[in-house]
Design a protein around this motif. Sequence first.
Motif, PDB file in Angstrom:
ATOM      1  N   UNK A  65      28.243  28.593  52.872  1.00 30.44           N
ATOM      2  CA  UNK A  65      27.173  27.630  52.601  1.00 30.44           C
ATOM      3  C   UNK A  65      26.182  27.604  53.758  1.00 30.44           C
ATOM      4  N   UNK A  66      26.693  27.552  54.977  1.00 28.96           N
ATOM      5  CA  UNK A  66      25.829  27.466  56.142  1.00 28.96           C
ATOM      6  C   UNK A  66      25.055  28.763  56.389  1.00 28.96           C
ATOM      7  N   UNK A  67      25.713  29.897  56.131  1.00 27.84           N
ATOM      8  CA  UNK A  67      25.073  31.184  56.387  1.00 27.84           C
ATOM      9  C   UNK A  67      24.222  31.652  55.218  1.00 27.84           C
ATOM     10  N   UNK A  68      24.478  31.071  54.041  1.00 28.99           N
ATOM     11  CA  UNK A  68      23.689  31.440  52.868  1.00 28.99           C
ATOM     12  C   UNK A  68      24.191  32.666  52.142  1.00 28.99           C
ATOM     13  N   UNK A  69      25.386  33.168  52.512  1.00 29.68           N
ATOM     14  CA  UNK A  69      25.918  34.357  51.838  1.00 29.68           C
ATOM     15  C   UNK A  69      27.417  34.457  52.078  1.00 29.68           C
ATOM     16  N   UNK A  70      28.150  34.896  51.045  1.00 28.36           N
ATOM     17  CA  UNK A  70      29.595  35.050  51.177  1.00 28.36           C
ATOM     18  C   UNK A  70      29.939  36.193  52.124  1.00 28.36           C
ATOM     19  N   UNK A  71      29.064  37.171  52.219  1.00 28.01           N
ATOM     20  CA  UNK A  71      29.333  38.292  53.121  1.00 28.01           C
ATOM     21  C   UNK A  71      29.448  37.819  54.566  1.00 28.01           C
ATOM     22  N   UNK A  72      28.651  36.815  54.934  1.00 31.18           N
ATOM     23  CA  UNK A  72      28.720  36.277  56.289  1.00 31.18           C
ATOM     24  C   UNK A  72      30.021  35.522  56.533  1.00 31.18           C
ATOM     25  N   UNK A  73      30.545  34.917  55.468  1.00 28.15           N
ATOM     26  CA  UNK A  73      31.775  34.135  55.603  1.00 28.15           C
ATOM     27  C   UNK A  73      32.986  35.009  55.905  1.00 28.15           C
ATOM     28  N   UNK A  74      32.871  36.292  55.655  1.00 27.85           N
ATOM     29  CA  UNK A  74      33.979  37.208  55.905  1.00 27.85           C
ATOM     30  C   UNK A  74      33.924  37.839  57.296  1.00 27.85           C
ATOM     31  N   UNK A  75      32.940  37.447  58.078  1.00 29.15           N
ATOM     32  CA  UNK A  75      32.808  37.967  59.437  1.00 29.15           C
ATOM     33  C   UNK A  75      33.464  37.005  60.426  1.00 29.15           C
ATOM     34  N   UNK A  76      34.302  37.540  61.310  1.00 27.14           N
ATOM     35  CA  UNK A  76      35.012  36.709  62.274  1.00 27.14           C
ATOM     36  C   UNK A  76      34.051  35.935  63.172  1.00 27.14           C
ATOM     37  N   UNK A  77      32.943  36.552  63.495  1.00 26.65           N
ATOM     38  CA  UNK A  77      31.978  35.893  64.367  1.00 26.65           C
ATOM     39  C   UNK A  77      31.414  34.637  63.706  1.00 26.65           C
ATOM     40  N   UNK A  78      31.059  34.750  62.425  1.00 24.10           N
ATOM     41  CA  UNK A  78      30.510  33.605  61.693  1.00 24.10           C
ATOM     42  C   UNK A  78      31.561  32.526  61.502  1.00 24.10           C
ATOM     43  N   UNK A  79      32.769  32.943  61.134  1.00 29.26           N
ATOM     44  CA  UNK A  79      33.855  31.980  60.947  1.00 29.26           C
ATOM     45  C   UNK A  79      34.172  31.243  62.251  1.00 29.26           C
ATOM     46  N   UNK A  80      34.221  31.974  63.342  1.00 34.01           N
ATOM     47  CA  UNK A  80      34.522  31.364  64.630  1.00 34.01           C
ATOM     48  C   UNK A  80      33.455  30.382  65.062  1.00 34.01           C
ATOM     49  N   UNK A  81      32.212  30.709  64.756  1.00 29.36           N
ATOM     50  CA  UNK A  81      31.111  29.823  65.117  1.00 29.36           C
ATOM     51  C   UNK A  81      31.236  28.485  64.397  1.00 29.36           C
ATOM     52  N   UNK A  82      31.509  28.535  63.091  1.00 30.84           N
ATOM     53  CA  UNK A  82      31.648  27.304  62.311  1.00 30.84           C
ATOM     54  C   UNK A  82      32.920  26.560  62.698  1.00 30.84           C
ATOM     55  N   UNK A  83      34.010  27.310  62.916  1.00 38.22           N
ATOM     56  CA  UNK A  83      35.307  26.692  63.185  1.00 38.22           C
ATOM     57  C   UNK A  83      35.335  25.943  64.514  1.00 38.22           C
ATOM     58  N   UNK A  84      34.699  26.494  65.543  1.00 33.31           N
ATOM     59  CA  UNK A  84      34.857  25.937  66.883  1.00 33.31           C
ATOM     60  C   UNK A  84      33.578  25.374  67.491  1.00 33.31           C
ATOM     61  N   UNK A  85      32.476  25.498  66.763  1.00 32.48           N
ATOM     62  CA  UNK A  85      31.211  25.002  67.309  1.00 32.48           C
ATOM     63  C   UNK A  85      30.589  23.895  66.460  1.00 32.48           C
ATOM     64  N   UNK A  86      31.254  23.484  65.385  1.00 37.15           N
ATOM     65  CA  UNK A  86      30.738  22.409  64.539  1.00 37.15           C
ATOM     66  C   UNK A  86      31.834  21.364  64.319  1.00 37.15           C
ATOM     67  N   UNK A  87      31.472  20.076  64.217  1.00 32.18           N
ATOM     68  CA  UNK A  87      32.478  19.033  63.928  1.00 32.18           C
ATOM     69  C   UNK A  87      33.214  19.299  62.618  1.00 32.18           C
ATOM     70  N   UNK A  88      32.496  19.816  61.628  1.00 31.37           N
ATOM     71  CA  UNK A  88      33.108  20.105  60.336  1.00 31.37           C
ATOM     72  C   UNK A  88      34.212  21.153  60.480  1.00 31.37           C
ATOM     73  N   UNK A  89      33.894  22.233  61.201  1.00 27.18           N
ATOM     74  CA  UNK A  89      34.878  23.282  61.398  1.00 27.18           C
ATOM     75  C   UNK A  89      36.061  22.824  62.235  1.00 27.18           C
ATOM     76  N   UNK A  90      35.786  22.079  63.285  1.00 18.84           N
ATOM     77  CA  UNK A  90      36.863  21.580  64.137  1.00 18.84           C
ATOM     78  C   UNK A  90      37.813  20.671  63.364  1.00 18.84           C
ATOM     79  N   UNK A  91      37.272  19.881  62.430  1.00 20.84           N
ATOM     80  CA  UNK A  91      38.133  19.004  61.629  1.00 20.84           C
ATOM     81  C   UNK A  91      39.062  19.828  60.749  1.00 20.84           C
TER      82      UNK A  91
END
Length: 300
Positions: A65-91
């Motif tokens: 949703x944030x990247x605008x494409x499912x292809x981005x969601x499969x990249x470790x870099x994109x996942x790590x950014x959302x997971x550890x750099x956003x309150x939503x991901x950290x939750x």
Amino acid sequence: MEEPVVAGLRLVQYLGVAVLLGVPLFLIGAGRDLPRTGWARPLTITAAALTVSGAAGALTAQTAVMAGAWSEALKFESLGLVAFQTPLGLSMVARATAALLALTLLAVAKPGRATWALVVAAGLVAAGSFAWSGHAGSTEGAGAPLHLAADIVHAVAAAVWLCGLAALALTCLEPDAALSPETARAFLRFSGVGLASVVLLTTTGLVNAAFLIGPEKIGELGDGLYGQLLLLKLGLFVAMLLLAWLNRTRLAPALASAGPNEATVHLARLRTSVVLETALGLAVLGIVAVMGVEAPPGRM
């Protein structure tokens, strides 16, 4: 396309966390003297696994949703950014970690009061984490801590009430449940827990509404999807309250005072009421999952 997936994964997590928190609390509280609770451990293990997989899937979908494409969601870099750099991901990371710890504990430790107490602690963390991944997490200003605290309490109270009901329904299915005096005692004990949950849900719900809707928007609730879903949720909540009142004042006392020849009939009535109340609670969770991806009137 991504938003329905996010809503569906939120529902999976809601269900998983409700069981993860509610079942252990039931076992060390209202149902502590029940003779047969063999269903509890496999059910809680399944719930923990669903929470972990649901959080992982939600993190992937939210990245898309944030990247605008499912292809981005499969990249470790994109996942790590959302997971550890956003309150939503950290939750989501916190929720998955708590559920994974509970899953590990349940897999290796012998079920008992201490084990269930530790699972409750993990469930509290998982339930509280929803506040950071919901609308309360984006509230700003002096009232932000109050909104966040209210949302955490709301999530915990909902999990305790709903899963306590589900545990009671499963208790009713046990052989000879009607003849066990502990069945009626469990219902009567839970009625106090249910009452406390209702008070907390009502109070924190009003606080949430003040932040997300505001007095000036009350008259416009029926104009948007969020408001319509909220009105439907409130209607189902009232129906659950009526069933809870019936269980507390009529059906549970009747079972407690029934003789051996009448117990089966009274238990069947109580079981029907509790199953219906649980079904309404599941419908409320589904509505809340959809509301989580919709903009409330106060944020538009």
